[in-house]
Design an enzyme around this catalytic site. Structure first.
Site, short mmCIF file in Angstrom:
data_model
loop_
_atom_site.label_atom_id
_atom_site.label_comp_id
_atom_site.label_asym_id
_atom_site.label_seq_id
_atom_site.Cartn_x
_atom_site.Cartn_y
_atom_site.Cartn_z
N GLU A 1 -73.54 -20.54 26.38
CA GLU A 1 -74.15 -21.44 25.81
C GLU A 1 -76.08 -20.28 26.29
O GLU A 1 -76.99 -21.01 27.15
CB GLU A 1 -74.71 -22.47 27.13
CG GLU A 1 -73.22 -23.60 26.42
CD GLU A 1 -73.99 -24.07 25.04
OE1 GLU A 1 -73.52 -24.11 24.25
OE2 GLU A 1 -74.60 -25.20 24.75
N GLY A 2 -75.96 -19.12 25.99
CA GLY A 2 -76.82 -18.25 27.24
C GLY A 2 -76.24 -17.31 28.03
O GLY A 2 -76.06 -18.39 28.78
C1 LIG Z 1 -64.99 -17.71 25.58
C2 LIG Z 1 -65.99 -17.59 24.62
C3 LIG Z 1 -66.37 -18.94 24.50
C4 LIG Z 1 -67.62 -19.22 23.46
N1 LIG Z 1 -67.93 -20.03 23.07
C5 LIG Z 1 -68.40 -20.29 21.83
C6 LIG Z 1 -68.92 -21.43 20.86
O1 LIG Z 1 -68.43 -21.86 20.92
N2 LIG Z 1 -69.69 -21.59 19.80
C7 LIG Z 1 -71.01 -19.99 19.98
O2 LIG Z 1 -71.43 -19.98 18.72
N3 LIG Z 1 -70.66 -19.41 20.75
C8 LIG Z 1 -69.55 -19.08 21.80
N4 LIG Z 1 -69.58 -17.97 22.50
C9 LIG Z 1 -70.08 -16.42 22.09
C10 LIG Z 1 -71.44 -16.81 23.54
O3 LIG Z 1 -71.97 -17.66 23.57
C11 LIG Z 1 -72.31 -15.30 23.65
O4 LIG Z 1 -71.19 -14.56 23.91
C12 LIG Z 1 -73.28 -15.09 24.13
O5 LIG Z 1 -74.60 -15.44 23.50
C13 LIG Z 1 -73.78 -13.40 24.09
O6 LIG Z 1 -73.43 -13.30 22.77
P1 LIG Z 1 -72.79 -11.47 22.62
O7 LIG Z 1 -71.42 -11.78 22.91
O8 LIG Z 1 -72.64 -11.22 20.63
O9 LIG Z 1 -73.65 -10.71 23.66
P2 LIG Z 1 -74.53 -10.07 23.18
O10 LIG Z 1 -75.86 -10.68 22.64
O11 LIG Z 1 -74.74 -8.95 22.50
O12 LIG Z 1 -75.56 -9.04 24.74
C14 LIG Z 1 -74.08 -7.99 25.16
C15 LIG Z 1 -75.31 -8.02 27.05
O13 LIG Z 1 -77.16 -7.92 26.47
C16 LIG Z 1 -77.35 -8.71 27.32
N5 LIG Z 1 -79.06 -8.99 26.78
C17 LIG Z 1 -78.66 -9.46 24.96
N6 LIG Z 1 -80.07 -9.61 24.97
C18 LIG Z 1 -80.79 -9.56 25.60
C19 LIG Z 1 -82.18 -9.66 26.00
N7 LIG Z 1 -82.83 -9.73 25.11
N8 LIG Z 1 -83.05 -8.99 27.17
C20 LIG Z 1 -82.03 -8.86 28.23
N9 LIG Z 1 -80.50 -8.77 27.81
C21 LIG Z 1 -79.93 -9.54 27.17
C22 LIG Z 1 -76.45 -10.11 27.05
O14 LIG Z 1 -76.52 -10.64 28.21
C23 LIG Z 1 -74.96 -9.58 28.05
O15 LIG Z 1 -75.44 -9.34 28.77
C24 LIG Z 1 -68.30 -17.63 23.09
C25 LIG Z 1 -67.97 -16.89 23.73
C26 LIG Z 1 -66.93 -16.51 24.83
C27 LIG Z 1 -66.74 -15.01 25.23
#
Ligand SMILES: Cc1cc2nc3c(=O)[nH]c(=O)nc-3n(C[C@H](O)[C@H](O)[C@H](O)COP(=O)(O)OP(=O)(O)OC[C@H]3O[C@@H](n4cnc5c(N)ncnc54)[C@H](O)[C@@H]3O)c2cc1C
Length: 411
Positions: free
Chosen positions: A388-389
């Site tokens: 959720e962000g």
């Molecule tokens: C167990 C689990 C359940 C989940 N359930 C769902 C679900 O039901 N539905 C769904 O759609 N998603 C789900 N997610 C996905 C989750 O919402 C994403 O993992 C999350 O939004 C982060 O995306 P990412 O993993 O691609 O990381 P990235 O976006 O690649 O980010 C990697 C790191 O970089 C940081 N970062 C990225 N952009 C910026 C910025 N502009 N400024 C500063 N820092 C930044 C992030 O905070 C993070 O620390 C789930 C994930 C997990 C692990």
């Protein structure tokens, strides 16, 4: 003005949720932490009991599936009312805090819960509400190349005039309850060249043959919750399953979809508050067993270091709880709450992760072993600072809103 006492009408809900947390969730915590991917059948009985209870009076308001409709929405029970009220957002929040005090992994896999219902409640029309309301709905936004930047999704939805269907193609990862839910709310773009305005959400039945389960994730925590990855391969859905308007409106459309988060972020913050309170409660007991009393009438610096540490954790926890109550209360009272929802999620995610690890530290080797649930809670809690962000994204949103910058101006 917000009243910080638990509203009397929700006392029964809170005590029932606490009972479920103790008798069903805690009792099965370790079992389903170890048996990752096996279905917690004990929850079926619970779902049946929940169905039998009245809305608001029982535990039925205790899950994410029951939140209201947008920052200006109150949910079904609040239509047409304004002023100072506690509605479905507050009920859900208070219930979730208790349930997650029991076990957040089991909460996330409780039948008929799921963040997809929040999206449906926010955007669905009457006919769609009748078809999809009350079903277990997961939410599929994230893709291999689109996590924090949800506007970057690549899954496409093409309209087929011959059959009046949308044809979805793409890949979705990390879908909570993706394997077990009845429905998946899938984000897809009608036209990748038109950016975020063309992103819409589609309700896909879980048994749709075009929705192919690729794999289930093995995870650090919340192992009771299934996390699924899907391929959408010419996945056909009736045009009536598009939520909201099919028009590509350059202004407002995507913002409308994003407003779902104003309701769901306080709930995820509430989950973090529940898990971290479990950590604090257990640590207080362990400290007492070790002969360390926490005295609130004396300054922390004049007490044992462990007691002073505990008091500082509690004050941080209380700050997170109050921010979260405010965000949910604002949603119930039709006040725009994007800023407060992100503040609450950022604070609660950070505090809860910190508290859980500090409690493990205070308990020493006892806290690190499987003899205590502390080690499990310390693993479980981290996800609440990610989905959720993430923490970083919440801080970015808060900065944008405080500084009056657009997402293009502050990235
Ligand atoms: C167990 C689990 C359940 C989940 N359930 C769902 C679900 O039901 N539905 C769904 O759609 N998603 C789900 N997610 C996905 C989750 O919402 C994403 O993992 C999350 O939004 C982060 O995306 P990412 O993993 O691609 O990381 P990235 O976006 O690649 O980010 C990697 C790191 O970089 C940081 N970062 C990225 N952009 C910026 C910025 N502009 N400024 C500063 N820092 C930044 C992030 O905070 C993070 O620390 C789930 C994930 C997990 C692990």
């Amino acid at each position: 003005m917000i009243n910080l006492e638990t509203p009397r009408k929700f006392e029964q809900l809170v005590s029932q949720a606490h009972l479920v947390a103790t008798e069903i969730f805690r009792a099965n915590s370790r079992k389903y932490d170890r048996a990752e991917h096996s279905y917690p059948k004990e929850l079926d009985m619970l779902a049946a009991a929940i169905d039998g209870m009245n809305e608001g009076g029982g535990i039925s308001g205790a899950g994410a599936g029951t939140v209201g409709s947008g920052p200006s929405g109150n949910g079904a029970s609040g239509k047409g009312r304004s002023g100072n009220r506690n509605g479905s957002n507050m009920a859900s929040l208070l219930g979730l805090i208790e349930l997650c005090w029991g076990d957040v992994g089991l909460l996330l896999t409780m039948p008929r819960q799921g963040l997809g219902q929040a999206a449906i409640a926010a955007v669905a029309d009457e006919e769609q509400l009748a078809r999809f309301g009350g079903k277990w709905a997961a939410m599929a936004i994230t893709e291999p190349e689109a996590g924090s930047d949800s506007a970057a999704i690549r899954t496409t939805a093409k309209y087929d005039e011959d059959t009046d269907e949308y044809v979805l193609n793409g890949e979705k990862i990390f879908v909570t309850s993706g394997d077990r839910a009845d429905l998946i709310v899938v984000w897809a773009t009608l036209d990748p060249s038109q950016g975020r305005a063309a992103i819409k959400s589609f309700v896909v039945e879980r048994d749709n043959p075009g929705l192919k389960l690729d794999r289930l994730e093995h995870k650090l925590g919340i192992r009771a919750s299934d996390t699924a990855n899907f391929v959408l391969d010419n996945c056909r859905v009736p045009k009536e399953n598009l939520l909201g308007s099919p028009e590509i409106a350059p202004k407002g459309g995507f913002a409308g979809v994003m407003q779902t988060f104003d309701n769901t972020r306080p709930l995820v913050a509430g989950m973090a508050i529940g898990v971290s309170r479990a950590c604090l409660d257990r640590t207080r007991e362990l400290l007492a067993e070790a002969g360390i009393e926490i005295d609130y009438d004396r300054p922390p610096h004049s007490q044992p270091a462990a007691a002073a540490d505990f008091i500082s954790m509690e004050s941080d926890w209380e700050a997170a709880r109050l921010l979260t109550l405010r965000a949910a209360w604002m949603a119930d009272n039709r006040k725009p709450n994007s800023l407060q929802a992100s503040m609450a999620k950022a604070k609660a995610g950070r505090v809860a992760t910190d508290v859980a690890l500090r409690c493990v530290a205070l308990a020493g080797s006892v806290g690190y072993g499987e003899g205590e649930l502390l080690e499990k809670w310390a693993r479980d809690v981290k996800i609440l600072d990610i989905f959720e962000g993430t923490q970083q994204i919440q801080l970015l949103i808060v900065s944008r809103l405080l500084l009056g910058k657009t997402s293009g101006e502050l990235k």
